[in-house]
Design a protein around this motif. Sequence first.
Motif, mmCIF file in Angstrom:
data_model
loop_
_atom_site.group_PDB
_atom_site.id
_atom_site.type_symbol
_atom_site.label_atom_id
_atom_site.label_comp_id
_atom_site.label_asym_id
_atom_site.label_seq_id
_atom_site.Cartn_x
_atom_site.Cartn_y
_atom_site.Cartn_z
ATOM 1 N N LEU A 380 -8.469 9.793 8.478
ATOM 2 C CA LEU A 380 -8.303 9.062 7.250
ATOM 3 C C LEU A 380 -9.319 7.784 6.604
ATOM 4 O O LEU A 380 -9.410 7.437 5.740
ATOM 5 N N GLY A 381 -10.062 7.395 7.644
ATOM 6 C CA GLY A 381 -10.805 6.255 7.381
ATOM 7 C C GLY A 381 -10.665 5.110 8.033
ATOM 8 O O GLY A 381 -9.383 4.743 8.080
ATOM 9 N N HIS A 382 -11.486 4.159 8.444
ATOM 10 C CA HIS A 382 -11.215 2.802 8.886
ATOM 11 C C HIS A 382 -10.425 1.871 7.661
ATOM 12 O O HIS A 382 -9.646 1.094 8.345
ATOM 13 N N PRO A 383 -10.680 1.973 6.575
ATOM 14 C CA PRO A 383 -10.077 1.223 5.696
ATOM 15 C C PRO A 383 -8.362 1.347 5.705
ATOM 16 O O PRO A 383 -7.629 0.557 5.527
ATOM 17 N N VAL A 384 -8.143 2.739 5.831
ATOM 18 C CA VAL A 384 -6.777 3.123 5.967
ATOM 19 C C VAL A 384 -6.067 2.549 7.205
ATOM 20 O O VAL A 384 -4.936 2.113 7.237
ATOM 21 N N GLY A 385 -6.998 2.672 8.134
ATOM 22 C CA GLY A 385 -6.404 2.256 9.674
ATOM 23 C C GLY A 385 -6.345 0.852 9.648
ATOM 24 O O GLY A 385 -5.269 0.154 10.231
ATOM 25 N N ASP A 386 -6.957 0.060 8.754
ATOM 26 C CA ASP A 386 -7.005 -1.535 8.622
ATOM 27 C C ASP A 386 -5.842 -1.827 7.853
ATOM 28 O O ASP A 386 -4.745 -2.555 8.206
ATOM 29 N N GLN A 387 -5.257 -1.141 6.686
ATOM 30 C CA GLN A 387 -4.233 -1.282 5.976
ATOM 31 C C GLN A 387 -2.875 -0.908 7.042
ATOM 32 O O GLN A 387 -1.882 -1.445 7.140
ATOM 33 N N LEU A 388 -2.995 0.279 7.766
ATOM 34 C CA LEU A 388 -1.953 0.306 8.789
ATOM 35 C C LEU A 388 -1.638 -0.718 9.761
ATOM 36 O O LEU A 388 -0.658 -1.062 10.212
ATOM 37 N N LEU A 389 -2.780 -1.599 10.292
ATOM 38 C CA LEU A 389 -2.501 -2.436 11.092
ATOM 39 C C LEU A 389 -1.987 -3.494 10.489
ATOM 40 O O LEU A 389 -0.795 -4.456 11.125
ATOM 41 N N GLN A 390 -2.266 -3.967 9.455
ATOM 42 C CA GLN A 390 -1.659 -5.155 8.378
ATOM 43 C C GLN A 390 -0.125 -4.776 8.337
ATOM 44 O O GLN A 390 0.974 -5.749 8.403
ATOM 45 N N GLN A 391 0.467 -3.282 7.908
ATOM 46 C CA GLN A 391 1.608 -3.095 7.896
ATOM 47 C C GLN A 391 2.375 -3.164 9.350
ATOM 48 O O GLN A 391 3.590 -3.657 9.274
ATOM 49 N N VAL A 392 1.620 -2.570 10.328
ATOM 50 C CA VAL A 392 2.331 -2.668 11.536
ATOM 51 C C VAL A 392 2.682 -4.350 11.999
ATOM 52 O O VAL A 392 3.378 -4.467 12.354
ATOM 53 N N ALA A 393 1.671 -5.023 11.619
ATOM 54 C CA ALA A 393 1.842 -6.454 11.846
ATOM 55 C C ALA A 393 3.014 -7.088 11.143
ATOM 56 O O ALA A 393 3.839 -7.986 11.553
ATOM 57 N N GLY A 394 3.337 -6.561 9.818
ATOM 58 C CA GLY A 394 4.338 -7.058 9.032
ATOM 59 C C GLY A 394 5.661 -6.748 9.514
ATOM 60 O O GLY A 394 6.648 -7.517 9.661
ATOM 61 N N ARG A 395 5.860 -5.422 9.898
ATOM 62 C CA ARG A 395 7.010 -5.131 10.784
ATOM 63 C C ARG A 395 7.094 -5.586 12.095
ATOM 64 O O ARG A 395 8.301 -6.060 12.309
ATOM 65 N N LEU A 396 6.319 -6.172 12.620
ATOM 66 C CA LEU A 396 6.628 -6.588 13.976
ATOM 67 C C LEU A 396 6.923 -8.124 13.797
ATOM 68 O O LEU A 396 7.633 -8.566 14.240
ATOM 69 N N THR A 397 6.478 -8.672 13.035
ATOM 70 C CA THR A 397 6.766 -10.074 12.672
ATOM 71 C C THR A 397 8.102 -10.295 12.152
ATOM 72 O O THR A 397 8.856 -11.067 12.404
ATOM 73 N N GLN A 398 8.490 -9.307 11.360
ATOM 74 C CA GLN A 398 9.860 -9.252 10.705
ATOM 75 C C GLN A 398 10.953 -8.950 11.734
ATOM 76 O O GLN A 398 11.838 -9.641 11.883
ATOM 77 N N ILE A 399 10.547 -8.091 12.916
ATOM 78 C CA ILE A 399 11.554 -7.792 13.939
ATOM 79 C C ILE A 399 11.705 -8.981 14.923
ATOM 80 O O ILE A 399 12.807 -9.375 15.226
ATOM 81 N N VAL A 400 10.629 -9.344 15.196
ATOM 82 C CA VAL A 400 10.442 -10.497 16.215
ATOM 83 C C VAL A 400 11.067 -11.804 15.811
ATOM 84 O O VAL A 400 11.952 -12.439 16.159
ATOM 85 N N GLY A 401 10.645 -12.287 14.291
ATOM 86 C CA GLY A 401 11.268 -13.261 13.662
ATOM 87 C C GLY A 401 11.027 -14.395 14.541
ATOM 88 O O GLY A 401 9.689 -14.631 15.060
ATOM 89 N N ASP A 402 11.902 -15.589 14.476
ATOM 90 C CA ASP A 402 11.686 -16.629 15.110
ATOM 91 C C ASP A 402 11.962 -16.673 16.709
ATOM 92 O O ASP A 402 12.112 -17.717 17.430
ATOM 93 N N LYS A 403 12.025 -15.166 17.140
ATOM 94 C CA LYS A 403 12.479 -15.271 18.416
ATOM 95 C C LYS A 403 11.492 -15.283 19.472
ATOM 96 O O LYS A 403 11.339 -15.635 20.581
ATOM 97 N N GLY A 404 10.102 -15.190 18.758
ATOM 98 C CA GLY A 404 8.913 -15.319 19.644
ATOM 99 C C GLY A 404 7.554 -15.216 18.732
ATOM 100 O O GLY A 404 7.787 -15.355 17.349
#
Length: 862
Positions: A380-404
């Motif tokens: 799908l190309g690197h731009p899609v890969g970059d957007q995927l990484l950004q969404q992954v970062a958002g989900r990780l931040t939401q799950i971890v929250g203030d615990k870490g």
Amino acid sequence: MHESPFDSPEFVAQLLRVATLWHYVLIGRLLAFAVFSVLPGVAGFFDQPSLWLTMASGLMCDAALTVMGQAMRRPRPALAARARQVAMLSAALVALGTLFNAAAMFAAIAVPDGGRHFDAFTAIQIGSLLVAASAVSIVRPLFFSFSGAVAFGGAIGVASWPFALAGAVFLALLIVMMREDVRHQRRATAAARRAISEQQRALNLMRDFERAGRGWFWETDRDGQLVYISPTVAARLGRPLAELIGRPFTDIIRKRIGNDESEERTLGFSLSSRTPFKELTVQAAAPGEERWWSISGHPISNALGHFQGFRGSGTDLTDQKRSEREINQLARYDTLTGLANRRHITDLLERALRTHIGQPQPCALLLMDLDRFKAVNDTLGHPVGDQLLQQVAGRLTQIVGDKGQVGRLGGDEFQIVLPQLNHPEKIAGIANAIILSLAKPFAIEGEQVRIGSSIGIAVSDGEGVSASALVRNADLALYAAKDAGRGVYRFYADAMHNQASERKAIEDALRDALAKDELRLLYQPIVDVATERISGFEALIRWNHATAGTISPEKFIPIAEESNLIVPIGEWIIRTACAAIATLGSGYRVAVNVSPRQFANEALPATILSAVSGAGIRPEQLELEITEGVFLDESAENLAMFRKLKRTGVRLALDDFGTGYSALGYLKKAPFDKIKIDQSFVLGAADKSSMNAAIIASIVGLASALDMETTAEGVETHDDLALVRSLGCSHVQGYIYGQPMQLAEVVGLLRAGGGRVEARGYRSARAPRLTVFRTIHVDSGGYRYEAILRNIAPGGALVERLWNVPPGTRLTLEFGRGLRVDAEARWSADNRTGVQFSAAVDIEELIGARVAPPRGRTRRAA
């Protein structure tokens, strides 16, 4: 507080000017005293004590001022302060002499002989002082007072030629001093004009500097109140300039709270202690915005050294602060996702492992990789890969929250630090939530993208584990998670470290295996189903270590892949296989496996051409088996490599078809000559309950439509052979036609059968059996026997010490307390009896052991 008139710079400057010319006054006074002392008519005049005191005080003053004047010609430190002290002393002496002179005047009234002379002297002394005091220069009144008055007074009182001569001398001295004073006044006027011009030029430069915004200036009085501030500062603060004047300088600086007060304390100390300061960073009290200044200042004093206030400059640091903040952001955070970068997350981990006083504390570290992320980038190309990484970062931040804290190490690697957490259940809950969240599809540019994640977990229980050790442990746990099939999490265990050490030892030994001639190739026949003639062989690598013995390819091939040793090993395999083809003759082919790393090596076509040419064989006698792993990268480079390999003339076979990513559309682009059906579909395919026969039939049909051959791997029984033959497979490879053998055995096999080979093996597939030697109890017909269990399978077992058991006899086998299985005797020979269980059993649960794969399964690698 008001200044004394004697502290004014103008008064001090006049005194210093007088001092530089006072040697003329001293000469005149000495000459006057000498003349008066030798005149007969005035001798009685000097008998008066008051006059002597007046004379003495005048001479002392003259001497002091003369010394000071000479010192003025050679400036020294603190000269202004010394000049002031001498001037004040001299003024006191002059005043004292005048008082004595006045006293002598009243006393002389009673002296008939000297009264006339003294009255005239005193009158002219006082009168000339009053007249000269109205003059512009302070030089003339002092001269009149202490020298000229004596000479002219004597001339009037006693008219004679000596007094006239003395008057002429004093007049000449007066003219010289006046000319000197005129020149000084001219020089002073010119200097004043130059000073005014320089001041105007400096003022213009300062204003231009302020208007250009390069800086600003300020000045305070001795109480710290502003007496000047650049208009640009008032505009920045949003306050009228007049409102700032008279206010404390510190009012324009915002008070900060926290750990950043050091420079404010330095400023306060400098202002209170009247010491200079340089380039202090402060925050401006600008409303509605964050503005930073760098200020410098130095105390100012008057000519007498008295503190008058502060004067300084400032520059705007706001843009610089923003740049520093951006640089700091780049240095500590990932630009794509906004997460902490490798350096910052490592620092956070080190801080999480220690308290503020250095004591160890519990902490958990999660190391995560994204599964199938490379395929997203490539398809799908690197731009899609970059957007995927950004969404992954958002989900990780939401799950971890203030615990870490979540950080990105680079690529698709993430690190999660969980301070003060060492409970496995809570950590596992977070890891499982991450895996489930990332398994959900991502919506990017109208596409649904699916990936997965694998997580390795390492925990510090507050026992002083270092950050590097914790990262290493988490990395080993992540490797175990990937090895377990991905999409899972694994906690670190000490056994992982032992496995890593073993892998490292294998990698080190593998680097020397080629040089030590420890690697060798075995060859397994590939048979044409229709004619049962051997059409070729597959080359399989084996490693016979000098001390460790035989090392399985399943163990060292993955290590060779990861360490990139597969490239030189693969080249050796190709050259050795080509040499074997030359030995076998022109009627046979040899297939070699090509790993994804080898396939990505641009030197592969050149290596193949060199090996084929060196062995003197036809290119089509070499067959490259390429796994479906290459389909992870459906790029133009891959297609170009396929075309390059095809142009070399070698044959291409798609290996392990159906077990990987099965990009069917790729079969149209890639010029394969053969499809190899994986043994997982062949083993037990003749079982009527299996769906494998339908899968094999569909693969054969696809290959036939694309004009490709098919090879069924892992054929071990006659039933499976009959099935694949009936389904149209063109070639068969498996233990039924022969195990992997050395080249000498291959040559002997071909000579013995003329290229033909006979299928040998079981009629049908046997269930996997476990060989054991264990005592059990057997109940039958109300009797209890002790027997020996020799082997066991899910459907039955071989039992010894039961003599002549008739087939069909009902038996109950007891493997332990509560572990009883009903069975039936199927055959008996002497003391050996084969029994069939009434229902399939779980061998691992029954006897605590796991069944090994069937002995006849083909094992292959490389």
